[in-house]
Design an enzyme around this catalytic site. Structure first.
Site, short mmCIF file in Angstrom:
data_model
loop_
_atom_site.label_atom_id
_atom_site.label_comp_id
_atom_site.label_asym_id
_atom_site.label_seq_id
_atom_site.Cartn_x
_atom_site.Cartn_y
_atom_site.Cartn_z
N SER A 1 1.07 -1.18 0.12
CA SER A 1 -0.04 0.08 0.05
C SER A 1 0.88 1.43 -0.01
O SER A 1 1.93 1.42 0.49
CB SER A 1 -0.77 0.00 1.09
OG SER A 1 -0.23 -0.27 2.42
N GLN B 1 1.66 4.42 1.85
CA GLN B 1 1.67 4.40 3.12
C GLN B 1 2.56 5.56 3.62
O GLN B 1 3.54 5.72 2.98
CB GLN B 1 1.88 3.11 3.90
CG GLN B 1 3.14 2.45 3.38
CD GLN B 1 3.42 1.14 3.94
OE1 GLN B 1 4.38 0.91 4.83
NE2 GLN B 1 2.34 0.24 3.48
N HIS C 1 4.51 6.57 7.85
CA HIS C 1 4.66 5.95 9.07
C HIS C 1 4.66 7.37 10.14
O HIS C 1 5.55 8.22 9.69
CB HIS C 1 5.95 5.23 9.49
CG HIS C 1 5.79 3.79 8.40
ND1 HIS C 1 4.84 3.06 8.75
CD2 HIS C 1 6.74 3.50 7.53
CE1 HIS C 1 5.18 2.02 7.60
NE2 HIS C 1 6.24 2.42 7.15
N LYS D 1 8.02 4.61 13.30
CA LYS D 1 8.70 3.50 12.68
C LYS D 1 9.38 4.12 11.41
O LYS D 1 9.11 3.69 10.24
CB LYS D 1 7.29 2.86 12.23
CG LYS D 1 7.63 1.37 11.69
CD LYS D 1 6.53 0.95 11.25
CE LYS D 1 6.66 -0.59 10.51
NZ LYS D 1 5.66 -1.12 9.42
N GLU E 1 12.11 3.45 8.82
CA GLU E 1 12.62 2.09 8.16
C GLU E 1 13.47 2.47 6.96
O GLU E 1 13.84 3.28 6.36
CB GLU E 1 11.50 1.29 7.64
CG GLU E 1 10.46 1.72 6.93
CD GLU E 1 9.15 0.99 6.61
OE1 GLU E 1 8.69 0.22 7.59
OE2 GLU E 1 8.66 1.32 5.69
N HIS F 1 5.35 6.32 0.65
CA HIS F 1 6.36 5.15 -0.12
C HIS F 1 5.46 4.20 -0.42
O HIS F 1 4.28 3.89 0.14
CB HIS F 1 7.41 5.00 0.73
CG HIS F 1 7.22 4.43 2.01
ND1 HIS F 1 7.01 5.10 2.98
CD2 HIS F 1 7.21 3.06 2.29
CE1 HIS F 1 6.70 4.36 4.25
NE2 HIS F 1 6.94 3.00 3.76
N ARG G 1 -2.45 4.05 5.73
CA ARG G 1 -2.45 3.79 4.55
C ARG G 1 -3.30 4.71 3.58
O ARG G 1 -4.29 5.32 4.36
CB ARG G 1 -2.95 2.31 4.21
CG ARG G 1 -1.93 1.27 4.86
CD ARG G 1 -2.47 0.13 4.80
NE ARG G 1 -1.59 -0.99 5.32
CZ ARG G 1 -1.35 -1.32 6.60
NH1 ARG G 1 -2.47 -0.88 7.50
NH2 ARG G 1 -0.45 -2.30 7.10
N LYS H 1 -6.82 -3.05 2.95
CA LYS H 1 -6.84 -2.67 4.39
C LYS H 1 -7.49 -1.52 4.78
O LYS H 1 -7.92 -0.46 3.79
CB LYS H 1 -5.60 -2.75 5.03
CG LYS H 1 -4.96 -4.05 4.66
CD LYS H 1 -3.37 -4.13 5.60
CE LYS H 1 -2.76 -5.54 5.52
NZ LYS H 1 -1.30 -5.34 6.02
#
Length: 417
Positions: A103, A105, A107, A130, A132, A270, A289, A295
């Site tokens: 998806s 999304q 964070h 989060k 990453e 991203h 998302r 979802k």
């Protein structure tokens, strides 16, 4: 130091059977593991996250999982890490094998994460940020960050269906903001929010029109690159009628060659599209998302929180640096305290190699090669092969006696405070 058996996540977007790097590593690390031919193997989780706490592969150790071990022996984290992260392992280390797009999304930062978790705990399960990092194992494709404005304006001109969703006023505002960073950020937010908030019937009609046009142009041998045609048709085949298909006109398409990385800080939009990567992140499961997904979608939160700073695709590639203390080590050291990743490449000429001690617990993953690992911190020697995962306590070194002819490649995650 002890070996781990790690959790596998079979999300629908994962590569199937032994096409998946995750599945190959699982079999390498455990020859009796059964890989189902038609099942997706999306993620390997190496860490102590409650949704996938690694099993300790040594029956002489009373604790059965890594999380339990760390709770009993928090000093294994290293004193700085233990104090900074309240006795928790601060990172989750992963391998991802992506077959269909994840998806669109972003964070949240810590502040927003706390707010979202308090308001909607069913969608935002913890109060942590989060950040990453993805490091490509194979050629890895993704969308990351907003494109330079001139590219977005180019698509607004070349793709009438995209222009229709953004609307004339917002598009004009973006065009006239060029050169003024603050105004550009505001205008970009307006354009993106306008598109993401479109009524479903409106955007589905425009998307169908666009897909039809691009398909016909392609069939007639025309170049469809001005509409980003190939990527559009790929994403539409995976997520028909999804507003996320239009995000390709806002976000950079980034291709990482093996060993290249991208770092995704808070609020960076991203989506991973295809390929295999190593991923390391703060230990959180918070994701906002807004498309290419079935979802929960939270368009308002996403549009409010995003970083609307346009930048080139090449600027999204995160630089790695050689470790001045060890020619075999490359450092991927992001601007957050939660994690650092090291790539360790032992050349074929070296048969004895020491994985240096650091003041942090680490997790080691073998990508290629075989060795016997010994450590003062281990009950016994551990045989390493492709797919082996080791937990190493803080301030412990590991001696590798390399048995493979072509050297070894390992990745190591730790927190260097």
């Amino acid at each position: 130091m002890f070996p781990l058996t790690c959790a596998v996540q079979n999300y629908a977007w994962g590569k199937i059977g032994l096409d998946s790097e995750v599945a190959k590593l699982v079999v390498g690390g455990d020859p009796v593991a059964v890989i189902e031919r038609d099942k997706p193997y999306a993620e390997l989780w190496m860490g102590a996250h409650p949704k996938g706490d690694a099993q300790i592969k040594d029956n002489r150790i009373a604790q059965t999982t890594l999380g339990q071990w760390i709770t009993h022996y928090p000093a294994c984290l290293g004193s700085k890490v233990k104090d900074a992260f309240q006795g928790q392992l601060p990172f989750l280390f992963k391998v991802l094998s992506v077959n269909t797009a994840l998806s669109i999304q972003a964070h949240p930062n810590k502040e927003l994460a706390a707010t979202l978790h308090a308001q909607f705990p069913e969608h935002y399960p913890d109060n942590n940020h989060k950040p990453e990092m993805a490091i490509a194992l194979t050629r890895f494709q993704g969308l990351c960050g907003f494109r330079p404005v001139d590219e977005i304006l180019g698509f607004l001109q070349a793709v009438p269906e995209f222009h229709a969703l953004v609307g004339r006023d917002a598009a004009e505002e973006l065009r006239s903001s060029v050169g003024d960073e603050v105004r550009t950020g505001r205008a970009l937010k307006k354009c993106f929010t306008k598109m993401m908030s479109c009524e479903k019937k409106v955007f589905v009609d425009e998307l169908n029109e666009l897909v039809k046009r691009v398909t016909q142009e392609g069939a007639a041998g025309k170049d469809t690159s001005s509409s980003n045609g190939d990527l559009l048709l790929r994403l539409h085949s995976q997520y028909p009628g999804d507003i996320g298909c239009f995000s390709i006109y806002f976000l950079n398409y980034v291709v990482l060659e093996p060993g290249q990385a991208m770092f995704l800080g808070a609020n960076e939009p991203h989506a991973y599209i295809y390929g295999d990567c190593i991923e390391c992140m703060a230990c959180s499961d918070n994701t906002v998302r807004a498309g290419l997904t079935r979802k929960y979608i939270d368009v308002n939160t996403l549009c409010e929180m995003l970083n609307y700073k346009p930048a080139s695709a090449s600027s999204k590639i995160f630089p790695c640096v050689p470790d001045p203390a060890d020619p075999c080590v490359t450092l991927y050291d992001p601007p957050v305290p939660d994690f650092t990743v090291m790539k360790i490449q032992v050349p074929a000429s070296v048969k004895d190699y020491t994985v240096a001690s650091v003041d942090s617990a680490s997790i080691l993953l073998v990508i290629e090669g075989d060795a016997m690992a010994t450590s003062a911190a281990a009950f016994s020697d551990v045989t390493l092969t492709r797919g082996s995962v080791l937990f190493v306590s803080a301030n412990e070194s590991v001696s590798l006696q390399v048995t493979s002819q072509s050297g070894m490649t390992l990745f190591r995650a730790c927190s260097l405070l």
